[in-house]
Enzyme design. Structure first.
Site, PDB file in Angstrom:
ATOM      1  N   ARG A  48       0.844  -1.199   0.000  1.00  0.00           N
ATOM      2  CA  ARG A  48       0.000   0.000   0.000  1.00  0.00           C
ATOM      3  C   ARG A  48       0.876   1.246   0.000  1.00  0.00           C
ATOM      4  NH1 ARG A  48      -4.733  -1.851   4.346  1.00  0.00           N
ATOM      5  NH2 ARG A  48      -5.228  -3.803   3.278  1.00  0.00           N
ATOM      6  N   GLU A  67      -6.293  -1.006  15.539  1.00  0.00           N
ATOM      7  CA  GLU A  67      -6.912  -1.982  14.641  1.00  0.00           C
ATOM      8  C   GLU A  67      -5.935  -3.076  14.237  1.00  0.00           C
ATOM      9  OE1 GLU A  67      -8.213  -2.434  10.022  1.00  0.00           O
ATOM     10  OE2 GLU A  67      -8.144  -0.398  10.846  1.00  0.00           O
ATOM     11  N   SER A  98     -10.209  -6.142  10.286  1.00  0.00           N
ATOM     12  CA  SER A  98     -11.438  -5.492   9.842  1.00  0.00           C
ATOM     13  C   SER A  98     -12.226  -6.513   9.040  1.00  0.00           C
ATOM     14  CB  SER A  98     -11.108  -4.267   8.981  1.00  0.00           C
ATOM     15  OG  SER A  98     -12.265  -3.509   8.690  1.00  0.00           O
ATOM     16  N   ARG A 158       1.067  -6.525  12.778  1.00  0.00           N
ATOM     17  CA  ARG A 158       0.451  -5.901  13.954  1.00  0.00           C
ATOM     18  C   ARG A 158       0.303  -6.907  15.090  1.00  0.00           C
ATOM     19  NH1 ARG A 158      -3.567  -0.913  12.355  1.00  0.00           N
ATOM     20  NH2 ARG A 158      -2.099   0.075  10.901  1.00  0.00           N
ATOM     21  N   ARG A 179       2.436   1.038  10.322  1.00  0.00           N
ATOM     22  CA  ARG A 179       1.840   1.414   9.028  1.00  0.00           C
ATOM     23  C   ARG A 179       2.947   1.360   7.974  1.00  0.00           C
ATOM     24  NH1 ARG A 179      -2.971   3.933   8.341  1.00  0.00           N
ATOM     25  NH2 ARG A 179      -2.999   4.472  10.547  1.00  0.00           N
TER      26      ARG A 179
END
Length: 430
Positions: free
Chosen positions: A266, A353, A356, A395, A281
């Protein structure tokens, strides 16, 4: 992609859905009016085109009759009419393709309609917590993962930057092994206990694959594109969901459940200045993805099941977490409803988070043209699709490091991971 027939019959419902997602009323009405106007123009044009084709066919037959009866004057008039109609039809078919493309592009830019039980809100402040697991720990020696990793000598951001720039990490030694252990543990859990089929998909995909799951055209800036016009996947949701693109599935074989451990890529175009330290991130990270393909009546129950599968990962790792339902203004483009699972990070003193899980209804299926048919029935219906993280491996590594940090700076290895670590129970400085 939404059903144009549904929009035609429920324009006010779509206006309200767009307002709930954060659009102003004027923008929402303009969006709905634009797509309805294009649809009306297209349908009227198709009607005129069909009438012209029917008249051309009829006039062509009348020419023969006129010639047979010796009425050359009428025959010539009919020939001229047929020629004009042929030109009109040819030009009209070009216009029909233009209107088809315009309508498709407009529909492709409209987000999914939230389910009725999704809380209405503007942003993450309006999300609603629904449950918690475990007691958040906060020890005097709690640290953030990057301080822990660098102190142990197994996490190197400087060398990563030398290789690739910012938002990359080099893991070595026991931390590299711990991340690998986490991914293997998750895959084993989902395949052996949760009924998912493991897949190893391509990491490069075509335009239509990203269109099918809703990343294109709207989110192109968030992706990495190669020089031969392929794209690096932002998540394994993309290839896993598109495994069934363009197919008519046997309804009795649903649901299909797929899982994959892949790197994800990403650009983080909209995240400048956020989480710049550490590996929270990244441009490249590993994630275990869950995807389900269901019939139209089973997707809501499957959403609850998928979320429970993701939660089970954290329960077995004995990591404190909370599950929240996202409000309308914080949901993803293609989702009808989303649960976020947030793991406790003692170093940050907050929940972040880690998974999801979304149900998309037939939104992606319409973009992919994927249907199913029950035995003995002629009619087909669009499948429903779901996707979720089961979970983000990097994570999870961060969460284990921070929650299992000991006062002496070592990290205890969770019991479920020890078989994957060759029996190692503690990670200490190299």
């Amino acid at each position: 992609m939404l059903d144009i027939k549904w929009i035609r019959e429920n324009p006010e419902a779509l206006v309200q859905a767009l307002r709930n997602r954060g659009q102003s009323e004027s923008d929402a009405r303009a969006t709905v009016q634009s797509v309805i106007s294009t649809d009306e123009e297209r349908r009227a044009h198709v009607t005129r085109l069909q009438e012209a084709q029917e008249r051309r066919n009829a006039a062509s037959k009348e020419i023969g009759k006129a010639m047979a009866s010796g009425d050359k004057e009428r025959a010539e008039k009919l020939k001229a009419e047929v020629a004009d109609l042929k030109t009109f039809v040819q030009n009209g078919e070009v216009r029909e393709r233009e209107l088809d493309e315009s309508l498709r592009n407009q529909l492709a830019s409209i987000p999914n309609v939230p389910l009725q039980d999704v809380p209405v809100g503007r942003d993450e402040k309006d999300n609603v917590e629904i449950r918690r697991f475990g007691e958040p720990a906060l020890n005097p020696w709690s640290k953030e993962h990057f301080d822990i990793g660098e102190s142990l000598g197994f996490m190197d951001f400087e060398r990563a930057a030398k290789l690739a720039g910012t938002r990359f990490t080099v893991l070595t030694g026991q931390l590299a092994r711990l991340e690998r252990a986490l991914g293997q543990f998750m895959l084993d859990l989902h395949t052996r206990e949760h009924g998912y089929t493991e897949v190893q998909p391509p990491l490069l995909v075509r335009d239509e694959v990203l269109f099918g799951t809703g990343q294109l055209p709207k989110f192109a800036e968030d992706l990495f594109r190669t020089t031969d016009d392929r794209w690096l996947i932002p998540t394994a949701e993309v290839p896993l969901t598109n495994l069934v693109a363009g197919e008519i599935l046997e309804g009795e074989k649903l649901p299909l459940r797929f899982t994959a451990l892949t790197p994800c890529f990403r650009s983080e175009a909209g995240s400048a200045g956020r989480d710049t330290r550490g590996m929270l991130r990244q441009h490249q990270f590993n994630k275990v993805e869950l995807v389900s393909i269901t019939d139209a009546d089973s997707s809501i129950a499957e959403h609850e099941r998928m979320t429970e599968c993701a939660e089970t990962v954290l329960k077995k790792l004995e990591l404190p977490f909370r599950t929240i339902v996202l409000c309308t203004g914080d949901m993803g483009f293609g989702a009808q409803k989303t649960y976020d699972i947030e793991v406790w990070l003692p170093g940050q003193k907050t929940y972040r988070e880690i998974s999801s899980c979304s149900v998309c209804g037939d939104f992606q299926a319409r973009r992919m043209n994927t249907r199913y048919r029950m035995a003995g029935e002629k009619q087909t219906r669009f499948v429903h699709t779901l996707n979720g993280s089961g979970v983000a491996v990097g994570r999870a590594l961060i969460a284990v490091m921070e929650n299992y940090l000991n006062e002496d700076g070592s990290i205890s290895v969770p019991s479920v991971l020890q078989p994957y670590m060759g029996g190692v129970t503690r990670i200490e400085r190299a």
